[in-house]
Design a protein around this motif. Structure first.
Motif: not given
Lengths: 248, 563
Positions: B111-129
């Protein structure tokens, strides 16, 4: 010239010339032979296509797209993992024609083919492991792999994700390249094929991973075998990023 | 300082990714300590995001961070910075909450592995250049969400609804892919700042079949945003994802589902050159808001009710985008994320309390809400109506005039003010029936509360607009892109007014004569209720279509003999 194109259509499978590939995969018992066939078959096709001097007509691209769509639609109700991998390869490898028609070099064609045939090869190897443990690699026959065989389940998920062109696997970037290369009319068809792959992929996974464990305990994949699979997947991702990164 | 600012955007994303990778590699050795590790990384990432915001506020200017490759670049601008803070902050709360909440669940580490991965993916999405980074992260969010929603691997329902969410997201991914391809084909660049510059230089560029490029791409981006933010008719997955773990519901409703509003804001420099896409966004948002609110009112399950409430709120967010108030949509997204996250994380406690104490508290509010007893002591009818109609209008008009005089001249602003007035009026109309010793004092307190909320909301939103879109030409351009001819606008406002007044009259009529009256109207109401209780048959239609496709697939396989 026609003979060479015909031969290329067998190895870069266009329905119904794709039947030999799928029949051969299903006839072979050894997972290793199946994997080698899936890896080598399209590379022969690329070589034959390069040897054919003629330009690829729009008609052939339409045939290739229809063939890819036909197999993608059929994937939705295929439950045998080996057959699923072979049909997905049939669907994806037909798309090589689209790249070739737009003048892609041989290196790009080989990479595109490999980015789909390697995950398919991994899937037939995993199907072999499942058959060893349960007697068949059939989605929905036994559930709960995620709990009972976590290593096998993780590898199965990764390989299916690679096969259905999910980022960061090279298939994803290959699809972007293809979308950029093809005419917009083909793009709609290609996106539909991509959607069907995803649908089929996750339906397949659901039957293997989830649900209560219905079988007696079986040993999970060994550490060494897992490391081997992981190595191949990591190489696939890194090679894809290095060689095809960006896609557009 | 500028170097530090250059590296910071990578940190929140990189820290969550590192946490996920570390937990995967050492999960056997870490055991349950994986949660502690994940929380520590989460704290560090949130601090990095906050530091990024602070430094930007002090001396930053938007800039673009290249990875050196064709893609993998990040954008450091107000939108990405504010979204990074929100995402990292909400994720931190969810991480901490899950330490105990998920403790008894199998697959704690996963669960924590996926939660971290999900947050990383969202953070990449909002900062995508660039376009490819945006596509990669956009796809990954949907994939990881599937595994998070299906965390409980023995429950069939959670698998089924995780699959619904996945397929809807995949349907929504494809228009964005096509939009990216069209943009790259037309302008030959992936980098977002450069791309937006070229769009501004050539706003009349055309694409396939001679269609205007900005209009076509804007439509594709909007379609993608509709699927991601559960807009009608692609909304069905949202209320059913409650089958997933509660922390995932909180993260989803507070963050992931807002991605549609973010996407539209990210492409604001494109939407400013569109003619009619924002009108479609407005219409879809309005329909979704109305249907979501209606469906919310008919649910008897607290989490499902919250799910439909999110759908309604997403609809309002798109209405805001549709009238050109882009920064308001981001403010709404953040405010909604915070209060909905709180409600989800508190839902378990509320259910637990209700199970422990079966009696509901017999206070004034309960009597008013449940028993509907009218109050003997209340304001005269005429005074109440006058206050109801005039006061919200005065407060809203004044507060908006205060921050920006010319703002009230915009069509989008007029619509927002109108909705604000209707909401305020409804609040006063409803609360004047509350029992009170001193009805005048009570009404004064309610008006004061309304004034504080509205003025604070207006001021914060105004500041937010200046932060996100410092260029006034851009802000005005968005309102202009969303505007319609004056005659159409007048008719639309007239219809809206009639609909709202009719609604009020219908409510008044049903309250004043609540007894059951058989007849044509009663039958129509019953039919409407049946329609609502079946959730407008959208899920049934989706189910039928799915079965048709599967049947075709089965038939083809039989005909082709499985080769």
């Amino acid at each position: 010239m026609i003979a060479k194109l015909f031969l290329a259509a067998v190895f870069l499978p266009l329905y119904p010339l794709s039947i030999p590939q799928n029949a051969l995969v299903m006839r072979m018992k050894s997972p290793w032979l199946r994997a080698i066939l899936l890896l080598v078959w399209p590379q022969i096709g690329v070589a034959v296509l390069q040897a054919a001097p003629a330009d690829i007509s729009n008609g052939l691209v339409i045939w290739a797209m229809a063939s890819a769509g036909f197999y993608a639609l059929r994937l939705l109700t295929v439950r045998d993992l080996g057959l699923w991998a072979s049909m997905l390869a049939s669907s994806a490898l037909a798309l090589v024609w689209g790249l070739a028609a737009n003048g892609a070099d041989v290196w790009s064609l080989r990479l595109f083919a490999l980015s789909f045939s390697l995950p398919a090869a991994l899937l037939v190897l995993l199907a072999g492991q499942l058959t060893l443990r349960f007697g068949a690699a059939y989605s929905g026959l036994y559930g709960g792999l995620a709990d009972s065989q976590p290593r096998l389940a993780a590898l199965l998920v990764s390989s299916v994700l690679a096969a259905i062109a999910t980022p960061l696997f090279p298939g994803f970037f290959g699809m972007l390249t293809l979308l950029h290369t093809l005419d917009w009319g083909f793009d709609f068809g290609l996106l539909l094929v991509w959607l069907l792959w995803s649908w089929a992929g996750f339906l397949l996974l659901q039957g293997f991973l989830f649900g209560p464990v219905r079988q007696a305990a079986r040993p999970d994949l060994s550490g060494r075998a897992t490391a081997g699979f992981v190595f191949l997947l990591v190489v696939l991702v890194l090679a894809g990023l290095a060689l095809r990164g960006g896609g557009l | 300082m500028m170097n530090m600012l250059s590296v910071l955007p990578v940190l929140p994303f990189a820290l969550f990714l590192l946490s996920s990778v570390t937990a995967t590699l050492f999960s056997a050795r870490l055991g349950r300590r994986v949660a502690r590790l994940s929380v520590v990384f989460s704290v560090l990432a949130t601090m990095a995001a906050l530091l990024e915001l602070t430094l930007y506020l002090r001396e930053g200017e938007p800039h673009w961070l290249s990875s050196g490759a064709a893609w993998g670049s990040l954008c450091l601008d107000p939108l990405s910075i504010i979204m990074s803070v929100v995402v990292a902050g909400i994720s931190l709360v969810v991480h901490v909450y899950s330490v105990r909440y998920m403790a008894e669940e199998p697959g704690y580490g996963r669960f924590y592995i996926l939660l971290d991965l999900m947050t990383a993916a969202i953070l990449l999405m909002v900062a995508a250049g660039d376009l490819v980074t945006l596509l990669v992260s956009w796809h990954l969010v949907g994939i990881v969400l599937y595994f998070l929603l299906g965390h409980d691997q023995t429950r069939q329902a959670s698998q089924r609804y995780a699959f619904w969410a996945l397929i809807t997201y995949r349907i929504g991914d494809l228009p964005l892919v096509l939009a990216a391809v069209l943009l790259y084909q037309s302008f030959g660049t992936l980098a977002l700042p450069e791309l937006f510059g070229r769009i501004a230089a050539h706003p009349d560029a055309t694409t396939l079949l001679g269609l205007p490029l900005t209009e076509t791409v804007g439509l594709l981006v909007a379609l993608s945003a509709f699927a991601r933010s559960a807009q009608f008719p692609l909304h069905n997955w949202l209320p059913y994802t409650m089958e997933g773990p509660t922390p995932v519901s909180a993260l989803m409703h507070a963050g992931i589902v807002n991605a549609g509003g973010f996407l539209i804001n990210r492409f604001a420099p494109l939407f400013v050159h569109t003619q009619s896409v924002l009108h479609l966004v407005f219409a879809v948002g309005l329909v979704t808001a109305v249907l979501g609110s209606v469906l919310m009112l008919t649910q008897n399950d607290i989490k499902k009710s919250l799910g439909y409430s999110t759908m309604g709120q997403m609809g309002f967010m798109f209405v805001e985008c549709g009238v050109g108030a882009f920064s308001l949509a981001i403010y709404h997204l953040i405010a909604h994320g915070l209060f909905k996250g709180t409600m989800f994380l508190g839902a378990g406690g509320v259910i637990g309390d209700a199970r422990r104490h079966d009696g509901v508290p017999h206070d004034d509010v309960y009597t008013f809400v449940v028993e509907r007893k009218t109050d003997a002591s209340r304001l005269p009818w005429l005074v109440a109506v006058t206050i109801t109609v005039v006061v919200p209008l005065a407060i809203l008009g004044f507060s908006h005039w205060l921050v920006s005089g010319h703002f009230v001249g915009q069509q989008g602003a007029v619509i927002l003010l109108f909705f604000g007035w209707a909401t305020g009026a409804q609040l006063l109309l409803a609360t004047h029936r509350l029992q009170a010793d001193s009805p005048l004092r009570q009404m004064a307190m309610i008006i004061l509360s309304l004034a504080i909320v509205v003025v604070a909301y207006t001021l914060i939103e105004h500041g937010f607009g200046l932060f996100l879109y410092p260029d006034s030409a851009m802000r005005d351009g968005l309102y202009a892109a969303a505007s319609v001819p004056l005659g159409v606008f007048g008719v639309m406002m007239g219809i809206l007014t009639v609909a709202i007044v009719m609604g009020w009259l219908a409510t008044y009529s049903s309250k004043s004569a609540p007894e059951w009256r058989p007849g044509r109207l009663a039958r129509a109401r019953l039919m409407l209720y049946s329609l609502v209780s079946r959730e407008f048959y959208v899920a049934d239609v989706h189910g039928q279509l799915t079965q048709l496709v599967l049947a075709a697939s089965r038939k083809l396989n039989l005909l082709a003999r499985w080769v």
